[in-house]
Structure formats: structure tokens, C-alpha cells
Motif scaffolding. Structure first.
Motif, short mmCIF file in Angstrom:
data_model
loop_
_atom_site.label_atom_id
_atom_site.label_comp_id
_atom_site.label_asym_id
_atom_site.label_seq_id
_atom_site.Cartn_x
_atom_site.Cartn_y
_atom_site.Cartn_z
N GLU A 1 1.69 16.72 40.03
CA GLU A 1 0.58 17.49 39.47
C GLU A 1 1.07 18.78 38.83
O GLU A 1 0.64 19.17 37.75
N LEU A 2 1.99 19.43 39.54
CA LEU A 2 2.52 20.69 39.04
C LEU A 2 3.25 20.48 37.71
O LEU A 2 3.09 21.25 36.76
N ALA A 3 4.03 19.39 37.67
CA ALA A 3 4.77 19.09 36.44
C ALA A 3 3.80 18.84 35.29
O ALA A 3 4.01 19.32 34.17
N GLN A 4 2.71 18.13 35.62
CA GLN A 4 1.71 17.86 34.57
C GLN A 4 1.09 19.17 34.08
O GLN A 4 0.92 19.38 32.89
N MET A 5 0.78 20.04 35.06
CA MET A 5 0.16 21.31 34.67
C MET A 5 1.12 22.15 33.83
O MET A 5 0.73 22.76 32.85
N ASN A 6 2.40 22.16 34.26
CA ASN A 6 3.40 22.91 33.50
C ASN A 6 3.49 22.39 32.08
O ASN A 6 3.61 23.17 31.13
N GLU A 7 3.45 21.06 31.97
CA GLU A 7 3.55 20.45 30.64
C GLU A 7 2.36 20.88 29.78
O GLU A 7 2.53 21.28 28.62
N LEU A 8 1.16 20.85 30.40
CA LEU A 8 -0.04 21.27 29.67
C LEU A 8 0.07 22.72 29.23
O LEU A 8 -0.24 23.07 28.09
N GLN A 9 0.56 23.55 30.16
CA GLN A 9 0.67 24.97 29.84
C GLN A 9 1.68 25.19 28.73
O GLN A 9 1.47 25.99 27.82
N LYS A 10 2.76 24.41 28.80
CA LYS A 10 3.80 24.53 27.78
C LYS A 10 3.21 24.14 26.42
O LYS A 10 3.45 24.81 25.41
N GLN A 11 2.42 23.06 26.43
CA GLN A 11 1.81 22.62 25.18
C GLN A 11 0.91 23.72 24.61
O GLN A 11 0.92 24.00 23.42
N ALA A 12 0.13 24.33 25.54
CA ALA A 12 -0.78 25.39 25.09
C ALA A 12 0.01 26.56 24.53
O ALA A 12 -0.34 27.12 23.49
N GLU A 13 1.10 26.89 25.21
CA GLU A 13 1.93 28.01 24.73
C GLU A 13 2.52 27.69 23.37
O GLU A 13 2.50 28.52 22.46
N LEU A 14 3.03 26.46 23.24
CA LEU A 14 3.61 26.05 21.96
C LEU A 14 2.56 26.14 20.86
O LEU A 14 2.82 26.60 19.75
N GLN A 15 1.33 25.70 21.22
CA GLN A 15 0.24 25.74 20.25
C GLN A 15 0.03 27.18 19.77
O GLN A 15 -0.12 27.44 18.59
N SER A 16 0.04 28.10 20.76
CA SER A 16 -0.25 29.49 20.39
C SER A 16 0.91 30.13 19.64
O SER A 16 0.72 31.09 18.91
#
Lengths: 604, 263
Positions: A400-415
Motif C-alpha cells: 500500500e505504501l509503495a502504491q501511495m508513494n507511486e501516486l505521490q510521485k506521479q502527482a509531484e511529476l505532474q506539478s
């Protein structure tokens, strides 16, 4: 000078003298002259026979009224009176009297049966009343009657503690023999008997007992003798406590991490457990402070058997579980194997390696061992079960944590994605507007270029990577649009080895750097501006450099987010494998160094 | 440098200069102004700030279409360095702060892309108002504007690490410490970086976010956890980092810290 032999002789002589003296005073019940050795024997007897759990002798705690019942003769009465007279000297702490009335020590000479009935009160160490039964033929002489009555009287005055069966070691002692026939009366042991009675009935008996132990052994021995049970319990508790604490610490410190079928790791963990077992055994042994060879032999057996057990368990489980059994079936296997191995291996712990002894003791052994083996097996199964559950929960959380990290990374990359500066659009449209009336062809070209560039930049599909070729095309389009604005002030060149064109590149990673070169570099000079985008291989990396001959990069703190975003973006995408750099001399450039996957290099 | 000869010396015509560094922008403006031959007499086009300054000095135009962003000297600097003061119409791409300054001071401006109607309006305004250039007023506004423009926020400090460059985020910096010739950056990750900037220049550029507490210490105000008084007019500043760093302020900075931290 007195020689050693002479000294020895003198000692022997003294002993003999005392011995003779004792014989001489045999008639007396006074025990003051009892020798040291006999005193020790007497004390040992007292301890061995008369002191039970309560550490108090079972004696009359009140006055002693003696009565004769049944077909008693005047001779018997005379014997009892004489004995009571003697007893008064031995036991001055009680009022002892002969009576026809109410009595608590009764001799019933009716001849119906033999023996003694004793009633005790609730304390367990106080005799309430005693009735003795015996039979005398009429022709029995007084001496014999007195001897029997003496025996019965002495045995009535103090009861043996339950379960105590020590002997005094003094033959003929009244407290050793099973019946009056075997005692010698009167004999030299009467002072011994008297000493015991006098001591037991003394008001300061506990004090004497203590003094004797402290004097002849040690205070520690006294405590051990007095509180043997308490010490046993205390050391048992200490052993349990220490083992539990140690086990807990080891578990918390992660000493029992999954061994992944590593034999060494597994044995190390097993040795921890054995060490705890040894510690526990030591604690049990400490209570009587006497470790002898037998104990050590047991310990040795314990260690060898335990080692054997853990290794049997290891290999059995390795064979059965390595295939990937899980859940309840795995726990069942764990439990069964532990039970089986412990059942086999537990015998030598007690009986050594003698097959005979083992076979002989099998029925006996299982009765006492089964609960222990069962609880150890169940405990182990439970521990493994909890551990497995815990691990699976942790694994799930990790995922779950890895998934969340991935999501956060995607959001950061987006920004962090580059956005097109609106000024660029305004300026480009201004150029189109001015070209429209004079140069329709150029206008058309410009409008189409603008359209191409925005198609790429807006990136409707949110593609993260494009091929280097696409990115370079977009940059070329961008530069062409800007060239219409800047005219001769902007000249550019894009160099790329054809082998690199398929390498994926984060979308709009390079373009902002080119835009920066124009905005902060070229727009500040008046003529002959030059921009060169160059893609080269730098060792195992893709080197991207943007050269320009405009204003130098500033020293010190940087405003704005452009370059900072670019750096954070490559850091997120490539970690430390990517880097950024700029130089002002000898040529001004800003560069990126990105990792290339091997297969992409091989394609060249 | 393009200089047009005056065709007609009618007093009503405005002798006009265009200053823009972009060829298409100049082309467009010229074409749009050609619609008003009786009002506008184009006397020249400048391609950058320096050229514009020279042309103002030599040609002394009545009217100036001035781009702000130009290489060399920007529009404002050109005006500051010129003695002659023509009527100025600023031509610029969208710039929030500049437009606000122009609007509140009734200075005429045209936003790119330039529309013909907008040009017409400006020229009509010239006629009706007969605006005389108020050079002092204009310079004051420019000064004011330049002073007010928020400096672009400092976001990072570039640090050289061998052949790579790292941009340390300002918000990640705990404090700067000057040692000998170098300044060490202490970051929240516990890393340190060397940079060859002076503490003084850093203090100037980061004045709103960082506080000088010692001759050799410049700390991030947002990273201060606690400030305790210490003997001898000093403070102990506790930094909000994993190492619980404590820094001691210098005596000379007592008043400043007191004032800023409102102790």
C-alpha cells in the motif's frame, strides 16, 4: 614438647574418659554432658525427623496430665510416677503431673490392642491428646514395664513430621526403633533421648535451632534449611522471569527473524533458546545450591538433545515446507514436527543415551513429559502463526505504501511538468498578425508551427516520455517560431547522433532549458545570438547540452522555479543516476546527464 | 538604425520613434501607424535600448512607442538616461505589475499583440488631451514601479558538486555558517554543502526569510524552533532539525533578533 602422636593419644584418652563418664551417669536423664558429635547427631535427628513444613516440632503445647487406665497395677503407677519425676527435670517448661482425672496423655493397659492414637489441633504442630494402648502379662517384671512405658511416653511426647523418615544413627535410641523391645533401657543413649526432648520442649527452641545452624554450618545454610520451599519457589519464579525477560528481549531485538532456511542463522536462534533453557535449569538447581555431577550430566544431555531437536526440526521442515506451504497447513506441519521431534529427543535428557533405560521408562516418561512437549509445540506453532500473520500484514502495508508513494510521485511529476509561458504565445501571435498582410506564406508556416508546438506541449494523453526525436522536433519548431520574432539575433543548431533518436525523454524536459537560454541569455544581447542543442554520449550516459552566447549564468541564489523544477523532475525520475550542470567558461552551456538503458545503447 | 527624413514640417505632426527589439513587432507598429500619415511622422526605429537612447538624443522625437523588454537597456532605463522627454506610449507583452503602474498613473500603454483600434484610441487621445510630457512625473512613476516590483522569489542556491550542479531548495536550508573563505549550507537532511558566496550577499538576497544572528551565522527563520535568552546579551537558537542543533547568537545581534522575533 608434646609430639603429634602424643597429642592424638591425649585426645583419644579424653574421648574415652568422656565415654566412660557418660556410662557412669547413664542413670541420669540430664543431658548437659552430651558430646559435640552426639549433639550434632541429635540436631540432625531433630531436623530430619521432627521439623516439617511449619519448622515447628509436633509436641504438647500445654500442660501434660498423665493418667493410667485399664488393668493397671500399682507397679505400673509406680513406673509412671518415676518416669514423670525424671521428665520434670528434662522438660521444665511444662507442668507434668500424674492424675486420675482429666488427662491428655493416657496409658490404657487393657490389653485389647496395641498402639497410639494421637489427636492434634488445627495448627498441625500441637498435640491435643494421646492415648497409648498396651498389655502386660502379670509376670512381667517392673524393669520391662518401665522400659515399655518409657518408650510409649517418649514417643507420645513428640510426633514425627509427616513424610520425615530420617534416622538418628544411634542404635537403641527411643526415636529410632519401631517398638519398645528394641530400645535399650536404661542405656547410654538416654541422655541422647533426653537431649532431644529437652531441646524440642525448650521455649527458645527456634532460637537454639538457629544458633546451632549458624554456629556449625552458616547463616546461609540455616536460611536454606528454614526456607527450602520458599527458596525453591523463588528460584523457580526467578528462572521463569529471567527466561521470559531474555526471550522477550531477544524477540524484540529481532533475534528470531525469519531464517530463510539458512542453517547457520537457524542454529544461532536455536542456541539462544538452549541458552535460556540452561539458564532456567541453573535457576532450579541454585535453590539447594548443590550442583553435582548428575546435574551437569543432565545439562550436557539437555544441550546435546536440544541441538539434535532443533536440527531435526530444521531439516524436517525444510523438506516439507520449502515447497511453499502456507496458512493452517503450514502451522499444522510446524506443530506436528515439533511434537514428534521433542517426543523422541526428550528421553536422553533424563536418562542419557542408554536404550534400555529409555525403553524401561517410556510409560513413566510420557506421563510427565507430554504436557511439557505439548505446550512447547503449541507455543512454537502459535509464535510462528503470529509471526506469519504479522509479516503478511506488514507486506500488505508495504505494498500500500509503495502504491501511495507511486501516486505521490506521479502527482509531484505532474506539478513539476513544464508549462508553456503565455508570453511566448502573445509574442508569437503578434508576429503572425504583423506577417499576415505582408507575407502570407510565412504567416501560414508560422501558424502551423505554432499549432504543432502546442499540440506537443499540451500533451492531451499526459504522456510522461516521448522519443528524443519528438522532443527535438518540438524544440526546432519552438526555435523557428522564436526566430521569426528575433530575426538575425537568433541562430540555432540542433545536433544529435541518429542512434539516440529513439531514446525516451521526459516530455518537455529540454525545451524549458532552451527557452531559458533565449529569455535570460540571448534576449539580453543585440546581435548574432547563437543557440546550439547538442546530444552526445557521455560515458554510459546521454549528455544533453544547450550552448548559447548570451548573458552568463548568475552566481548565487536563483529566483524562479524553472531550473529547480527540472532538477527535481530528473531526480524523481532517475534518482541519483541523472545530474545537471552548467558552465559559463570556456563556453556557456547548461547540461543534463541522463542514464541510458543498456539495450538502447546496443541498438546503435 | 533607420532614420526617416521629415517629409513635411507641419507642426501638428508628431515626430515619432519606435523602439522594439523584435522585427515583426516593429513592422506591425509601422504599418498600423501608416494609417495616420497626417498625425504621425515616423522618424526612426530602434532595435535595442542603446540605439533608442542615441536616437532620442539625436532626433528628439515628440512621440515614442517604447517596448519595455529590450536587450542592453530596457525601456525604463532608456527613459532614465535620456535628457529629452517625448510623449511615451509603452508597448509591451502582458506584465501585470507594469500595467497596474501605467493604469493608476494614466500613462498610455499598448499590449501586444497590437490591435488597430487600440492604436487609434491612443492617437485620438494625443489630440484631445494634448498631453505634455511630464518627465519628472514619469521618472518618479518608473522609480516607484521598479522599487515596488516584487523581486522574483529566490527559490534555490546552486551548489557545485564536482561536475554536477545541485540546486538546494531555500526552504530546505537550516542555516548558513561562514568558515574562513567559504560558507557552509546546512540542509534539513543533515547534509552540508560548500559555496563560495559571502554571507553578506546571501543576507541581502534572502533578507525576508533568513536572519543574521552572528557574524558567521545566517539562519532560516522558518526553521527556528525556540529562542532562549543566554547570558551576555546573547540568545540560544534551537533549530527544528533531527539533530536538535543549538546556535549561539552574537552580542552585536541582540537588538535585531529581539526586534524580529518580538521577544
Amino acid at each position: 614438647m608434646v609430639s603429634f602422636a602424643e597429642t592424638f593419644k591425649i585426645k583419644e584418652m579424653k574421648k574415652l574418659l568422656i565415654f566412660l563418664l557418660l556410662i557412669g551417669s547413664a542413670q541420669s536423664l540430664l543431658a548437659e554432658e552430651l558430646g559435640k558429635d552426639l549433639q550434632r547427631t541429635a540436631w540432625n535427628s531433630i531436623f530430619g525427623k521432627f521439623l516439617g513444613e511449619t519448622k515447628k516440632p509436633i509436641i504438647f503445647r500445654n500442660d501434660i496430665a498423665v493418667r493410667l487406665d485399664g488393668k493397671c497395677s500399682a507397679v505400673d503407677s509406680a513406673c509412671i510416677v518415676e518416669l514423670i519425676q525424671d521428665l520434670k527435670v528434662v522438660i521444665p517448661t511444662r507442668k507434668i503431673y500424674f492424675t486420675d482425672d482429666e488427662a491428655n496423655l493416657i496409658f490404657n493397659i487393657n490389653g485389647e490392642h496395641h498402639g497410639r492414637i494421637t489427636a492434634m489441633d488445627a495448627t498441625g504442630y500441637s498435640i491435643h491428646s494421646t492415648q497409648n494402648f498396651c498389655e502386660f502379662q502379670s509376670d512381667v517384671p517392673k524393669e520391662v514395664r518401665k522400659k515399655v512405658l518409657y518408650y510409649m511416653l517418649c514417643r507420645s511426647l513428640v510426633e514425627f513430621s509427616p513424610g520425615k523418615s530420617g534416622t538418628t544413627g544411634i542404635s537403641g535410641c527411643v526415636f529410632d526403633e519401631k517398638g519398645p523391645d528394641d530400645i535399650r533401657y536404661p542405656n547410654i543413649d538416654r541422655p541422647f533421648d533426653s537431649f532431644i526432648l529437652k531441646t524440642l520442649y525448650a521455649d527458645d527452641f527456634q532460637e537454639q535451632f538457629k544458633n546451632y545452624f549458624v554456629k556449625h554450618a552458616s547463616y546461609r545454610m540455616y536460611l536454606i534449611q528454614m526456607y527450602h520451599n520458599e527458596l525453591d519457589n523463588a528460584f523457580l519464579l526467578l528462572g521463569l522471569l529471567l527466561s521470559t525477560i531474555l526471550l522477550s528481549i531477544l524477540i524484540i531485538k529481532g533475534a528470531f527473524k525469519p531464517h530463510q532456511w539458512n542453517w547457520l542463522v537457524y542454529n544461532k536462534q536455536g542456541l539462544f533458546l538452549i541458552a535460556i533453557g540452561v539458564l532456567y535449569t541453573f535457576c532450579l538447581g541454585w535453590s539447594d545450591l548443590s550442583f553435582d555431577d548428575k546435574d551437569l550430566g543432565n545439562l550436557e544431555n539437555l544441550i546435546i538433545s536440544s541441538l539434535l531437536a532443533i536440527n531435526l526440526i530444521f531439516f524436517a521442515e525444510k523438506v516439507l515446507l520449502k515447497s511453499g506451504l502456507a496458512g493452517i497447513s503450514k502451522i499444522t506441519v510446524n506443530f506436528s514436527i515439533t511434537l514428534l521431534v521433542l517426543a523422541i529427543v526428550s528421553f536422553p535428557v533424563r536418562y542419557g543415551w542408554s536404550l534400555e533405560a529409555i525403553i524401561y521408562n517410556i510409560p513413566l516418561r510420557y506421563n510427565s513429559l507430554l504436557p511439557y512437549i505439548l505446550s512447547v509445540s503449541l507455543g512454537r506453532a502459535l509464535y510462528i502463526f503470529i509471526n506469519d500473520r504479522y509479516k503478511s500484514v506488514i507486506n500488505q502495508k508495504d505494498v500500500e505504501l509503495a502504491q501511495m508513494n507511486e501516486l505521490q510521485k506521479q502527482a509531484e511529476l505532474q506539478s513539476l511538468r513544464a508549462r508553456i509561458n503565455p508570453h511566448f504565445l502573445y509574442n508569437a501571435l503578434n508576429s503572425i498578425a504583423s506577417l499576415a498582410t505582408t507575407d502570407p506564406l510565412k504567416t501560414e508556416k508560422m501558424a502551423l508551427a505554432l499549432s504543432d508546438f502546442f499540440k506537443y506541449a499540451i500533451n492531451r494523453e499526459q504522456i510522461q516520455f516521448n522519443s528524443l526525436q519528438e522532443e527535438l522536433n518540438a524544440i526546432r519548431t519552438y526555435l523557428e517560431i522564436e526566430k521569426v520574432r528575433f530575426g538575425d539575433r537568433l541562430n540555432f543548431e540542433i545536433d544529435c547522433e541518429p542512434g539516440f533518436l529513439d531514446i525516451p525523454i521526459p516530455q518537455l524536459l529540454i525545451q524549458p532549458l532552451v527557452e531559458n537560454a533565449i529569455k535570460h541569455g540571448l534576449s539580453q544581447i543585440t546581435e548574432n545570438g547563437f543557440i546550439k542543442v547538442s546530444i552526445v554520449q557521455e560515458e554510459q550516459k546521454l549528455g544533453i547540452r544547450i550552448y548559447d552566447n548570451g548573458q552568463a549564468f548568475p552566481e548565487g541564489p536563483l529566483p524562479g522555479f524553472g531550473i529547480r523544477n527540472t532538477q527535481e523532475r530528473i531526480a524523481l525520475l532517475y534518482g541519483s543516476k541523472a545530474s545537471m550542470n552548467w558552465e559559463n567558461k570556456p563556453e556557456k552551456f547548461i547540461g543534463l546527464s541522463l542514464p541510458i538503458e543498456n539495450h538502447e545503447l546496443n541498438q546503435q | 538604425m533607420h532614420v526617416y527624413r521629415p517629409m513635411d514640417s507641419l507642426a501638428t505632426k508628431y515626430r515619432t520613434l519606435i523602439a522594439d527589439d523584435e522585427q515583426p513587432a516593429r513592422d506591425r507598429l509601422r504599418k498600423l501607424l501608416a494609417e495616420y500619415p497626417d498625425k504621425i511622422e515616423l522618424i526612426g526605429e530602434a532595435q535595442n535600448g542603446m540605439e533608442c537612447r542615441e536616437m532620442i538624443r539625436h532626433l528628439k522625437p515628440d512621440l515614442l512607442f517604447l517596448d519595455i523588454q529590450m536587450p542592453g537597456l530596457n525601456g525604463f532605463e532608456v527613459l532614465q538616461q535620456s535628457d529629452h522627454s517625448p510623449i511615451v506610449i509603452f508597448c509591451t507583452a502582458f506584465d501585470e505589475f507594469a500595467l497596474k503602474a501605467f493604469e493608476t498613473n494614466s500613462i498610455d500603454y499598448i499590449v501586444k499583440p497590437v490591435k488597430p483600434e487600440r492604436i487609434q484610441k491612443s492617437i485620438e487621445k494625443l489630440d484631445t488631451l494634448k498631453v505634455n510630457s511630464d518627465r519628472e512625473g514619469l521618472l518618479r512613476i518608473i522609480d516607484n514601479y521598479l522599487g515596488q516590483t516584487p523581486k522574483k522569489e529566490i527559490t534555490s542556491i546552486p551548489v557545485k558538486l564536482g561536475d554536477r550542479m545541485l540546486f538546494v531548495r531555500i526552504e530546505d536550508i537550516l542555516y548558513f555558517s561562514a568558515e574562513d573563505k567559504y560558507v557552509t549550507i546546512y540542509s534539513k537532511e543533515g547534509k552540508t554543502y560548500l559555496c563560495n558566496l559571502s554571507l553578506k550577499s546571501l543576507e541581502e538576497k534572502l533578507e525576508d526569510k533568513f536572519l543574521r544572528i552572528h557574524r558567521s551565522l545566517l539562519i532560516n527563520v522558518s526553521r527556528i524552533k525556540e529562542i532562549d535568552k543566554y547570558f551576555g546579551s546573547r540568545f540560544i537558537v534551537k533549530i527544528d532539525d533531527s539533530g536538535q542543533t543549538k546556535l549561539t547568537s552574537g552580542r552585536n545581534y541582540y537588538e535585531q533578533i529581539k526586534e524580529i522575533m518580538e521577544i
